[in-house]
Design an enzyme around this catalytic site. Sequence first.
Site, PDB file in Angstrom:
ATOM      1  CG  ASN A 110     -54.477   6.493  49.768  1.00 51.82           C
ATOM      2  OD1 ASN A 110     -53.966   7.455  50.352  1.00 51.82           O
ATOM      3  ND2 ASN A 110     -53.813   5.372  49.524  1.00 51.82           N
TER       4      ASN A 110
ATOM      5  CE  LYS B 227     -52.211   5.551  45.936  1.00 53.95           C
ATOM      6  NZ  LYS B 227     -51.711   4.323  45.408  1.00 53.95           N
TER       7      LYS B 227
ATOM      8  CG  HIS C   9     -52.090   1.870  51.442  1.00 50.30           C
ATOM      9  ND1 HIS C   9     -51.131   1.690  50.473  1.00 50.30           N
ATOM     10  CD2 HIS C   9     -53.241   2.167  50.796  1.00 50.30           C
ATOM     11  CE1 HIS C   9     -51.684   1.891  49.279  1.00 50.30           C
ATOM     12  NE2 HIS C   9     -52.962   2.187  49.441  1.00 50.30           N
TER      13      HIS C   9
ATOM     14  CD  GLU D  81     -49.104   3.111  47.574  1.00 49.41           C
ATOM     15  OE1 GLU D  81     -49.281   4.160  48.199  1.00 49.41           O
ATOM     16  OE2 GLU D  81     -49.655   2.848  46.475  1.00 49.41           O
TER      17      GLU D  81
ATOM     18  CD  GLU E  47     -56.399  -0.371  48.906  1.00 52.05           C
ATOM     19  OE1 GLU E  47     -57.104   0.432  48.302  1.00 52.05           O
ATOM     20  OE2 GLU E  47     -55.232  -0.109  49.262  1.00 52.05           O
TER      21      GLU E  47
ATOM     22  N   GLY F  99     -52.892   0.989  41.485  1.00 53.62           N
ATOM     23  CA  GLY F  99     -52.142   1.881  40.598  1.00 53.62           C
ATOM     24  C   GLY F  99     -51.733   1.241  39.290  1.00 53.62           C
TER      25      GLY F  99
ATOM     26  CB  SER G  34     -57.254   0.015  39.037  1.00 56.39           C
ATOM     27  OG  SER G  34     -55.833   0.024  39.086  1.00 56.39           O
TER      28      SER G  34
ATOM     29  N   GLY H  63     -55.603   6.850  42.598  1.00 57.01           N
ATOM     30  CA  GLY H  63     -55.411   7.780  41.476  1.00 57.01           C
ATOM     31  C   GLY H  63     -56.665   8.546  41.073  1.00 57.01           C
TER      32      GLY H  63
HETATM   33  C1  PEP Z   1     -54.879   2.979  46.878  1.00 56.94           C
HETATM   34  O1  PEP Z   1     -53.995   3.795  46.908  1.00 56.94           O
HETATM   35  O2  PEP Z   1     -55.321   2.518  47.934  1.00 56.94           O
HETATM   36  C2  PEP Z   1     -55.407   2.559  45.567  1.00 56.94           C
HETATM   37  C3  PEP Z   1     -56.331   1.646  45.540  1.00 56.94           C
HETATM   38  O3  PEP Z   1     -54.868   3.170  44.465  1.00 56.94           O
HETATM   39  P1  PEP Z   1     -55.463   3.120  42.961  1.00 56.94           P
HETATM   40  O4  PEP Z   1     -56.952   3.416  43.051  1.00 56.94           O
HETATM   41  O5  PEP Z   1     -54.730   4.183  42.218  1.00 56.94           O
HETATM   42  O6  PEP Z   1     -55.228   1.747  42.432  1.00 56.94           O
END
Ligand code: PEP
Length: 256
Positions: free
Chosen positions: A13, A15, A99, A101, A171, A177, A217, A239
């Site tokens: 992802n 983003k 998602h 976000e 998630e 993040g 993460s 990330g």
């Molecule tokens: C995500 O954006 O779906 C995500 C899991 O981000 P990260 O891996 O940075 O925690």
Amino acid sequence: MPTNPRKKLIAANWKMYKTPDEAVAFIKAFLPLAAPHSHAEVVLCASPTLLPAVVDVARHHPIRVAAQDMHWLDQGAYTGETSPLMLMALGVTHVLIGHSERRQYFNETDESVNLKLKSALAHGLIPIVCVGELLAEREANQTAEVLERQTSIALSGIDPAAAAPLVIAYEPVWAIGTGRTATPEIANEAHNIIRAQIAKSLSPALAASTRILYGGSVKPDNTATLCACRDIDGALVGGASLDPVSFAKIVANSAA
Ligand code: PEP
């Protein structure tokens, strides 16, 4: 009998990161690193402005391309939105839906997730539906309730006969993040809750075949332990998916 018969899926992802040139450079660097690791399907979730370039460069390789969101309608007066027909016309195969976000900053609700999921399945787009609890909900022992509610509303009115392509991503919002990953035990337990809800909402057979990804993460050094869990079928990576070396290591380490 294999411990987990479902093929792993590792999704990046990106983003709101990367220009088209940066996306193409990523794929060119990533392809040779990922080539030996055919145990997993790889999907890149990119912003709408990157999709034509990413589809074009991924076309002859085992990489699929996802949008990060879409409207549920085919067309209309909805400034700024992208429709499933537009995505299909570009050669996009997957779409992220719900998602956290989008839920947190853009008013995505369980009900709009349901409309988007129905539309994606009707158009032949493979949906990756995100669910997950907030930290306050986990601390209040509401995780199961939240996951059951999000999953059951997302799946409400979905025809089981059309639901085979469905992918769910668990998630936990507190892990996205933050560098704070769910332990394999926590993640596997949440995946079990989601799988049980799929069995109730759709069918036991679909619960057994639906892939449930973990996201939050994920890094190269925690991928193997997470992906070794019986109910974890891959990862949705934010990330650590921005760098081709790191993302290729995650793909490699997901073999379990
Ligand atoms: C995500 O954006 O779906 C995500 C899991 O981000 P990260 O891996 O940075 O925690």
